[in-house]
Scaffold this motif. Structure first.
Motif, PDB file in Angstrom:
ATOM      1  N   ARG A   1      17.018 -10.628  -9.301  1.00 27.97           N
ATOM      2  CA  ARG A   1      16.406  -9.810 -10.255  1.00 27.97           C
ATOM      3  C   ARG A   1      17.102  -8.756  -8.767  1.00 27.97           C
ATOM      4  N   VAL A   2      16.727  -7.437  -9.472  1.00 29.82           N
ATOM      5  CA  VAL A   2      16.573  -6.390  -8.102  1.00 29.82           C
ATOM      6  C   VAL A   2      15.678  -6.548  -7.962  1.00 29.82           C
ATOM      7  N   LEU A   3      14.938  -6.181  -6.503  1.00 27.14           N
ATOM      8  CA  LEU A   3      12.882  -6.335  -6.622  1.00 27.14           C
ATOM      9  C   LEU A   3      12.886  -5.209  -6.119  1.00 27.14           C
ATOM     10  N   ILE A   4      11.754  -4.975  -6.197  1.00 29.49           N
ATOM     11  CA  ILE A   4      10.669  -3.226  -6.323  1.00 29.49           C
ATOM     12  C   ILE A   4      10.344  -3.629  -5.145  1.00 29.49           C
ATOM     13  N   GLN A   5       9.688  -2.227  -4.463  1.00 29.14           N
ATOM     14  CA  GLN A   5       9.069  -2.620  -2.985  1.00 29.14           C
ATOM     15  C   GLN A   5       8.185  -0.644  -3.020  1.00 29.14           C
ATOM     16  N   SER A   6       7.418  -0.292  -2.206  1.00 26.66           N
ATOM     17  CA  SER A   6       7.012   0.414  -2.337  1.00 26.66           C
ATOM     18  C   SER A   6       6.711   0.507  -0.879  1.00 26.66           C
ATOM     19  N   MET A   7       5.380   1.254  -0.232  1.00 29.93           N
ATOM     20  CA  MET A   7       5.435   1.446   1.497  1.00 29.93           C
ATOM     21  C   MET A   7       3.762   2.479   1.622  1.00 29.93           C
ATOM     22  N   CYS A   8       3.051   1.301   2.017  1.00 30.27           N
ATOM     23  CA  CYS A   8       1.523   2.032   1.572  1.00 30.27           C
ATOM     24  C   CYS A   8       1.625   3.350   2.645  1.00 30.27           C
ATOM     25  N   ASN A   9       0.742   3.973   2.483  1.00 29.96           N
ATOM     26  CA  ASN A   9       0.500   5.757   3.220  1.00 29.96           C
ATOM     27  C   ASN A   9      -0.760   5.386   3.679  1.00 29.96           C
ATOM     28  N   ILE A  10      -1.509   4.630   3.879  1.00 29.99           N
ATOM     29  CA  ILE A  10      -2.195   4.233   4.851  1.00 29.99           C
ATOM     30  C   ILE A  10      -2.283   3.762   6.028  1.00 29.99           C
ATOM     31  N   LYS A  11      -3.121   4.178   7.257  1.00 27.97           N
ATOM     32  CA  LYS A  11      -2.780   3.290   8.663  1.00 27.97           C
ATOM     33  C   LYS A  11      -3.420   1.887   7.909  1.00 27.97           C
ATOM     34  N   THR A  12      -2.282   0.872   8.125  1.00 29.89           N
ATOM     35  CA  THR A  12      -2.630   0.173   8.176  1.00 29.89           C
ATOM     36  C   THR A  12      -3.496  -0.931   8.820  1.00 29.89           C
ATOM     37  N   SER A  13      -4.502  -0.566   9.490  1.00 28.10           N
ATOM     38  CA  SER A  13      -5.975  -0.594  10.648  1.00 28.10           C
ATOM     39  C   SER A  13      -6.826  -0.970   9.411  1.00 28.10           C
ATOM     40  N   ASN A  14      -6.556   0.276   8.038  1.00 26.49           N
ATOM     41  CA  ASN A  14      -7.914   0.167   7.409  1.00 26.49           C
ATOM     42  C   ASN A  14      -7.333  -0.355   5.871  1.00 26.49           C
ATOM     43  N   THR A  15      -7.995  -2.100   6.744  1.00 25.47           N
ATOM     44  CA  THR A  15      -7.137  -2.828   5.945  1.00 25.47           C
ATOM     45  C   THR A  15      -7.992  -2.936   4.404  1.00 25.47           C
ATOM     46  N   LYS A  16      -8.992  -3.252   4.014  1.00 22.27           N
ATOM     47  CA  LYS A  16      -9.895  -2.430   2.947  1.00 22.27           C
ATOM     48  C   LYS A  16      -8.850  -1.671   2.278  1.00 22.27           C
ATOM     49  N   ASP A  17      -8.800  -0.178   2.640  1.00 22.98           N
ATOM     50  CA  ASP A  17      -8.245   0.963   1.340  1.00 22.98           C
ATOM     51  C   ASP A  17      -6.482  -0.009   1.437  1.00 22.98           C
ATOM     52  N   VAL A  18      -6.042  -0.879   2.153  1.00 22.82           N
ATOM     53  CA  VAL A  18      -4.717  -1.322   1.894  1.00 22.82           C
ATOM     54  C   VAL A  18      -4.336  -2.110   1.140  1.00 22.82           C
ATOM     55  N   ILE A  19      -5.522  -3.378   1.475  1.00 23.68           N
ATOM     56  CA  ILE A  19      -5.487  -4.198   0.520  1.00 23.68           C
ATOM     57  C   ILE A  19      -5.714  -3.713  -0.965  1.00 23.68           C
ATOM     58  N   LYS A  20      -6.259  -2.564  -0.766  1.00 23.12           N
ATOM     59  CA  LYS A  20      -7.066  -2.292  -2.133  1.00 23.12           C
ATOM     60  C   LYS A  20      -5.135  -1.701  -3.518  1.00 23.12           C
TER      61      LYS A  20
END
Length: 346
Positions: A21-40
């Motif tokens: 099936r066609v897979l769905i993706q997006s991209m985080c708009n938070i700096k990756t080193s801000n791990t807590k917010d990125v994980i959320k």
């Protein structure tokens, strides 16, 4: 719908390409080193239906943060790399599931080979991301569909010369016709999976329209293995938009369908907020039913006779109908709760 057959490639625990099936993706708009917010953010998108997420890697802190993020998320993670091959190596060491880069912009052959060997060792695919706004000037200066494909071909050949073939390709422009033409041409030139998208599509109000105008024809022709609807908005909105588009094309069957009328002078109920409230409930609870919210009884039940359930407005009341037949009337104040109760009985 017949799908274009492409090479099957593993990204973490999922497979892209082939008849999958066609897979769905997006991209985080938070700096990756801000791990807590990125994980959320990743977990929220995954709950909505994201199959994989991309994170930007601007520095070593971002690359090393991937190790932490992977421990607290379940869907595959793609690292977005530009220019510095060492960021790719560190991301791979941190356990990332895929890399997005253009081999030609990370340095000499020795650096490219280091990244490729690390990807081969860890079974990590590479997405070659060609953008009209950053077209390889050694190939062409004008972002035509043909030149986008030529740029992708240059980077593909770099990897193939190193015997690396776990490749995914994207050819994004902000122009709808260029994007469609580029992907049609790419589907003839490559057997690698294609990631579809419009780049810089804009805010939600125009970005969804622009993305749908480009992606719908391609998907309907069987082109595309994964999509991102890029919006100047919360990544969760990208996931919702992608699911709705795929659902309406018959590529995401297990998803709610809501129909509602645009209202007219006959409408005597406050339909618009009710329709939105019902849609939110259906999507939040992933209820795979077809529901209608119609403005009047003149043609409401008739037009919505293919729906499992629906409401048609009257004078401060609604007619509740099932498969086109009116069951009973309900007061305006009770309409939402009555409909939800009936939906949950289905």
């Amino acid at each position: 719908m017949k799908r274009t057959q492409t090479k099957k490639i593993k990204i973490g625990h999922i497979t892209i390409g082939g008849s999958n099936r066609v897979l769905i993706q997006s991209m985080c708009n938070i700096k990756t080193s801000n791990t807590k917010d990125v994980i959320k953010q990743i977990n929220e998108c995954a709950k909505l239906g994201a199959d994989l997420m991309r994170v930007s890697v601007l520095d070593m802190a971002d690359a090393r943060a991937i190790k932490v993020i992977k421990k607290h998320t379940k869907i595959p993670l793609v690292a977005d790399i530009h220019f510095d091959y060492r960021l790719a190596l560190e991301s791979i060491a941190s356990g990332v599931d895929a890399i997005r880069l253009n081999p030609g912009n990370i340095g000499d052959d020795k650096k490219i080979k280091c990244v490729v060997e690390a990807c081969q060792k860890h079974h990590i695919p590479i997405r070659i991301g060609v953008n009209a706004g950053s077209l390889d000037k050694s190939v062409a200066k004008v972002a035509t569909a043909e030149n986008l494909v030529k740029s992708a071909m240059k980077h593909v050949k770099i990897l193939e010369r190193l015997h690396f073939k776990d490749i995914i390709i994207s050819l994004k422009a902000d122009n709808v016709s260029h994007t469609i033409e580029a992907y049609r041409l790419a589907s003839q030139k490559f057997k690698y999976p294609l990631h579809l998208g419009i780049t810089e599509a804009g805010p939600k109000s125009i970005g969804i329209i622009r993305s749908s105008a480009a992606l719908a024809p391609l998907l309907y022709e069987g082109i595309g293995d994964t999509i991102r609807i890029s919006l100047s908005d919360d990544p969760k909105e990208e996931i919702r938009a992608a699911k709705r588009l795929l659902h309406d094309l018959g590529l995401y069957p297990h998803y709610p369908t809501l129909i509602s009328c645009p209202t007219c002078g006959r409408t005597q109920v406050d339909l618009i907020p009710l329709a939105q409230k019902v849609l939110t409930y259906l999507e939040d609870h992933n209820i795979n039913k077809k529901i209608a919210v119609m403005g009047c009884v003149v043609n409401g039940p008739g037009e919505a006779k293919t729906c499992d359930l629906g409401l048609a407005g009257g004078h401060d009341e609604w007619a509740l109908f099932k498969n086109g037949k009116v069951i009973r009337k309900v007061k305006n104040k009770d309409a939402y709760q009555t409909l939800i109760k009936e939906i949950n009985r289905l």
